[in-house]
Design a protein around this motif. Structure first.
Motif, PDB file in Angstrom:
ATOM      1  N   ARG A 117      -4.488   8.126   3.377  1.00  0.00           N
ATOM      2  CA  ARG A 117      -4.285   8.333   1.833  1.00  0.00           C
ATOM      3  C   ARG A 117      -3.484   7.087   0.948  1.00  0.00           C
ATOM      4  NH1 ARG A 117      -3.705  13.616   4.049  1.00  0.00           N
ATOM      5  NH2 ARG A 117      -1.793  13.683   3.992  1.00  0.00           N
ATOM      6  N   LEU A 118      -2.539   6.794   1.803  1.00  0.00           N
ATOM      7  CA  LEU A 118      -1.871   5.595   1.193  1.00  0.00           C
ATOM      8  C   LEU A 118      -2.648   4.469   1.089  1.00  0.00           C
ATOM      9  CD1 LEU A 118       1.570   6.319   3.107  1.00  0.00           C
ATOM     10  CD2 LEU A 118       1.134   6.785   0.700  1.00  0.00           C
ATOM     11  N   ILE A 119      -3.357   4.099   2.384  1.00  0.00           N
ATOM     12  CA  ILE A 119      -4.384   3.156   2.188  1.00  0.00           C
ATOM     13  C   ILE A 119      -5.407   3.145   0.982  1.00  0.00           C
ATOM     14  CG2 ILE A 119      -6.548   1.964   3.292  1.00  0.00           C
ATOM     15  CD1 ILE A 119      -4.942   2.220   6.060  1.00  0.00           C
TER      16      ILE A 119
ATOM     17  N   VAL B 262      -5.688  -4.210   6.452  1.00  0.00           N
ATOM     18  CA  VAL B 262      -6.416  -5.025   7.587  1.00  0.00           C
ATOM     19  C   VAL B 262      -5.978  -4.573   8.882  1.00  0.00           C
ATOM     20  CG1 VAL B 262      -7.587  -6.934   8.185  1.00  0.00           C
ATOM     21  CG2 VAL B 262      -7.113  -6.453   5.851  1.00  0.00           C
ATOM     22  N   ARG B 263      -4.775  -4.662   9.080  1.00  0.00           N
ATOM     23  CA  ARG B 263      -4.175  -4.505  10.461  1.00  0.00           C
ATOM     24  C   ARG B 263      -4.428  -3.361  11.143  1.00  0.00           C
ATOM     25  NH1 ARG B 263       1.770  -6.182   9.930  1.00  0.00           N
ATOM     26  NH2 ARG B 263       0.840  -7.643   8.919  1.00  0.00           N
ATOM     27  N   ALA B 264      -4.185  -2.229  10.191  1.00  0.00           N
ATOM     28  CA  ALA B 264      -4.382  -0.762  10.614  1.00  0.00           C
ATOM     29  C   ALA B 264      -5.824  -0.609  11.389  1.00  0.00           C
ATOM     30  CB  ALA B 264      -3.952   0.178   9.406  1.00  0.00           C
ATOM     31  N   VAL B 265      -6.724  -1.067  10.477  1.00  0.00           N
ATOM     32  CA  VAL B 265      -8.130  -1.103  10.978  1.00  0.00           C
ATOM     33  C   VAL B 265      -8.304  -1.854  12.229  1.00  0.00           C
ATOM     34  CG1 VAL B 265     -10.609  -1.738  10.489  1.00  0.00           C
ATOM     35  CG2 VAL B 265      -9.138  -0.909   8.591  1.00  0.00           C
ATOM     36  N   ARG B 266      -7.934  -2.842  12.302  1.00  0.00           N
ATOM     37  CA  ARG B 266      -7.688  -3.576  13.535  1.00  0.00           C
ATOM     38  C   ARG B 266      -7.291  -3.034  14.958  1.00  0.00           C
ATOM     39  NH1 ARG B 266      -4.307  -7.318  16.051  1.00  0.00           N
ATOM     40  NH2 ARG B 266      -2.890  -7.697  14.005  1.00  0.00           N
ATOM     41  N   PHE B 267      -6.231  -2.366  14.487  1.00  0.00           N
ATOM     42  CA  PHE B 267      -5.423  -1.793  15.694  1.00  0.00           C
ATOM     43  C   PHE B 267      -6.501  -0.296  16.146  1.00  0.00           C
ATOM     44  CE2 PHE B 267      -1.246  -3.278  14.583  1.00  0.00           C
ATOM     45  CZ  PHE B 267      -1.042  -4.415  15.591  1.00  0.00           C
ATOM     46  N   GLU B 268      -7.106   0.256  15.059  1.00  0.00           N
ATOM     47  CA  GLU B 268      -7.908   1.267  15.574  1.00  0.00           C
ATOM     48  C   GLU B 268      -8.998   0.732  16.384  1.00  0.00           C
ATOM     49  OE1 GLU B 268      -8.485   4.825  12.539  1.00  0.00           O
ATOM     50  OE2 GLU B 268      -9.917   3.093  11.784  1.00  0.00           O
TER      51      GLU B 268
ATOM     52  N   ALA C 208      -2.219   7.599  17.265  1.00  0.00           N
ATOM     53  CA  ALA C 208      -1.945   7.612  16.054  1.00  0.00           C
ATOM     54  C   ALA C 208      -1.366   6.250  15.543  1.00  0.00           C
ATOM     55  CB  ALA C 208      -1.200   8.628  15.515  1.00  0.00           C
ATOM     56  N   ILE C 209      -1.944   5.908  14.540  1.00  0.00           N
ATOM     57  CA  ILE C 209      -1.482   4.731  13.684  1.00  0.00           C
ATOM     58  C   ILE C 209      -0.518   5.247  12.153  1.00  0.00           C
ATOM     59  CG2 ILE C 209      -1.795   2.507  12.496  1.00  0.00           C
ATOM     60  CD1 ILE C 209      -4.498   2.335  14.506  1.00  0.00           C
ATOM     61  N   ARG C 210       0.383   5.029  12.215  1.00  0.00           N
ATOM     62  CA  ARG C 210       1.269   5.554  11.220  1.00  0.00           C
ATOM     63  C   ARG C 210       2.170   4.609  10.573  1.00  0.00           C
ATOM     64  NH1 ARG C 210       6.152   8.370  11.288  1.00  0.00           N
ATOM     65  NH2 ARG C 210       6.009   8.207  13.700  1.00  0.00           N
ATOM     66  N   VAL C 211       2.268   4.565   9.334  1.00  0.00           N
ATOM     67  CA  VAL C 211       3.234   3.761   8.475  1.00  0.00           C
ATOM     68  C   VAL C 211       4.559   4.700   8.338  1.00  0.00           C
ATOM     69  CG1 VAL C 211       1.678   2.332   7.307  1.00  0.00           C
ATOM     70  CG2 VAL C 211       2.446   4.553   6.317  1.00  0.00           C
ATOM     71  N   LEU C 212       5.703   3.912   8.527  1.00  0.00           N
ATOM     72  CA  LEU C 212       6.985   4.293   8.299  1.00  0.00           C
ATOM     73  C   LEU C 212       7.478   4.720   7.065  1.00  0.00           C
ATOM     74  CD1 LEU C 212       8.694   1.663  10.827  1.00  0.00           C
ATOM     75  CD2 LEU C 212       7.802   3.803  11.336  1.00  0.00           C
TER      76      LEU C 212
ATOM     77  N   PHE D  21       2.113   0.014   2.357  1.00  0.00           N
ATOM     78  CA  PHE D  21       0.926  -0.893   1.926  1.00  0.00           C
ATOM     79  C   PHE D  21       1.131  -1.471   0.693  1.00  0.00           C
ATOM     80  CE2 PHE D  21      -1.156   2.607   5.010  1.00  0.00           C
ATOM     81  CZ  PHE D  21      -1.385   1.703   5.935  1.00  0.00           C
ATOM     82  N   VAL D  22       1.951  -0.792  -0.084  1.00  0.00           N
ATOM     83  CA  VAL D  22       2.381  -1.361  -1.524  1.00  0.00           C
ATOM     84  C   VAL D  22       3.031  -2.683  -1.053  1.00  0.00           C
ATOM     85  CG1 VAL D  22       3.378  -1.102  -3.522  1.00  0.00           C
ATOM     86  CG2 VAL D  22       2.089   0.677  -2.677  1.00  0.00           C
ATOM     87  N   GLU D  23       4.067  -2.710  -0.266  1.00  0.00           N
ATOM     88  CA  GLU D  23       4.869  -3.867  -0.097  1.00  0.00           C
ATOM     89  C   GLU D  23       3.812  -4.833   0.581  1.00  0.00           C
ATOM     90  OE1 GLU D  23       9.135  -1.840   0.558  1.00  0.00           O
ATOM     91  OE2 GLU D  23       7.890  -2.311   2.253  1.00  0.00           O
ATOM     92  N   ASP D  24       3.032  -4.617   1.381  1.00  0.00           N
ATOM     93  CA  ASP D  24       2.453  -5.580   2.139  1.00  0.00           C
ATOM     94  C   ASP D  24       1.012  -5.117   2.416  1.00  0.00           C
ATOM     95  OD1 ASP D  24       1.239  -7.637   3.942  1.00  0.00           O
ATOM     96  OD2 ASP D  24       2.749  -7.339   5.435  1.00  0.00           O
ATOM     97  N   PRO D  25      -0.015  -5.209   1.535  1.00  0.00           N
ATOM     98  CA  PRO D  25      -1.417  -4.827   1.668  1.00  0.00           C
ATOM     99  C   PRO D  25      -2.086  -5.380   2.767  1.00  0.00           C
ATOM    100  CG  PRO D  25      -1.017  -5.524  -0.599  1.00  0.00           C
ATOM    101  CD  PRO D  25       0.010  -5.890   0.285  1.00  0.00           C
ATOM    102  N   THR D  26      -1.754  -6.513   3.743  1.00  0.00           N
ATOM    103  CA  THR D  26      -2.218  -6.981   4.622  1.00  0.00           C
ATOM    104  C   THR D  26      -2.211  -5.781   5.894  1.00  0.00           C
ATOM    105  OG1 THR D  26      -0.208  -7.885   5.669  1.00  0.00           O
ATOM    106  CG2 THR D  26      -1.662  -9.168   4.231  1.00  0.00           C
ATOM    107  N   ARG D  27      -1.311  -4.977   6.098  1.00  0.00           N
ATOM    108  CA  ARG D  27      -1.228  -3.940   6.941  1.00  0.00           C
ATOM    109  C   ARG D  27      -2.564  -2.940   6.737  1.00  0.00           C
ATOM    110  NH1 ARG D  27       5.035  -2.489   5.641  1.00  0.00           N
ATOM    111  NH2 ARG D  27       5.943  -4.340   6.779  1.00  0.00           N
TER     112      ARG D  27
END
Length: 209
Positions: A186-188, A167-173, A150-154, A159-165
């Motif tokens: 949902r946050l994305i 793209v990074r989430a998709v890359r890690f998938e 699972a890829i889960r933000v803390l 994603f508001v603070e750093d929207p580059t995350r």
């Protein structure tokens, strides 16, 4: 098994030196995740609860390594005689003055340093000092997420603070074969609906891609 013996010895030496200097050193970042996944990774990132530059300079003096320090950022790069590289940084807290801004940084604890990271799978640390060498620190459930794929933000503003995350989430998938968890997806979607990726500079987006 995954790191060269010289690199393991350098980490042990650094941990012992840190303890002798009254500070704590931790292996952090993607390398910890990849050690658990048995994936090769040559990026050795170390967070120091204390003065990372002072520790790096002392290590270089004792073991004959070369050090290049960045006083402004509290970071240092150590290079060994056989091409080994250790990247040290003072553990820190980040504050984002507005969405998609570059962060404002101040020194903080290792737990605060891990909390500022992108996903729980990357918010793991291994202790380096003495008898605790190799002990895993997992304050945010990253090991469970690795086991579950699972890829889960803390936190909800990640994603508001750093929207580059995003793209990074998709890359890690794609890279790890993991899946973004439902709450993070949902946050994305919320961040995209608010058009937050459009606030990123072309340079930041290009680097992430």
């Amino acid at each position: 098994e995954l790191l060269a013996p010289a690199a393991v010895q350098a980490l042990r030496d650094l941990g012992e030196l840190a303890a002798a200097q009254g500070v704590r050193a931790f292996l952090v970042g993607g390398l910890v995740r990849d050690l658990i996944l048995h994936r090769p990774n040559s990026d050795v990132d170390i967070a120091v609860e204390g003065d990372a530059i002072a520790l790096a300079e002392r290590f270089a003096e004792r073991f004959g390594w070369h050090v290049h320090a960045h006083q402004r950022f509290g970071t240092a790069v150590l290079k060994g005689p056989a091409g080994e590289r250790l990247d040290l940084a003072t553990s820190r807290i980040e504050h984002y003055p507005f969405p998609a801004a570059l962060p404002e940084v101040e020194a903080g604890s290792i737990k605060a340093d891990l909390f500022r990271r992108d996903f729980a799978i990357n918010a793991l640390a291994m202790e380096l000092d003495g008898p605790r060498f190799g002990r895993l620190l997992d304050p945010f459930g990253g090991l469970r997420d690795i086991r579950q794929g699972a890829i889960r933000v803390l936190h909800s503003l990640s994603f508001v603070e750093d929207p580059t995350r995003i793209v990074r989430a998709v890359r890690f998938e794609a890279e790890l074969g993991f899946e973004i968890d439902g709450a993070s997806e949902r946050l994305i979607r919320n961040a995209v609906e608010l058009d937050l990726p459009a606030r990123l500079s072309g340079h930041r987006l290009f680097r992430e891609l």
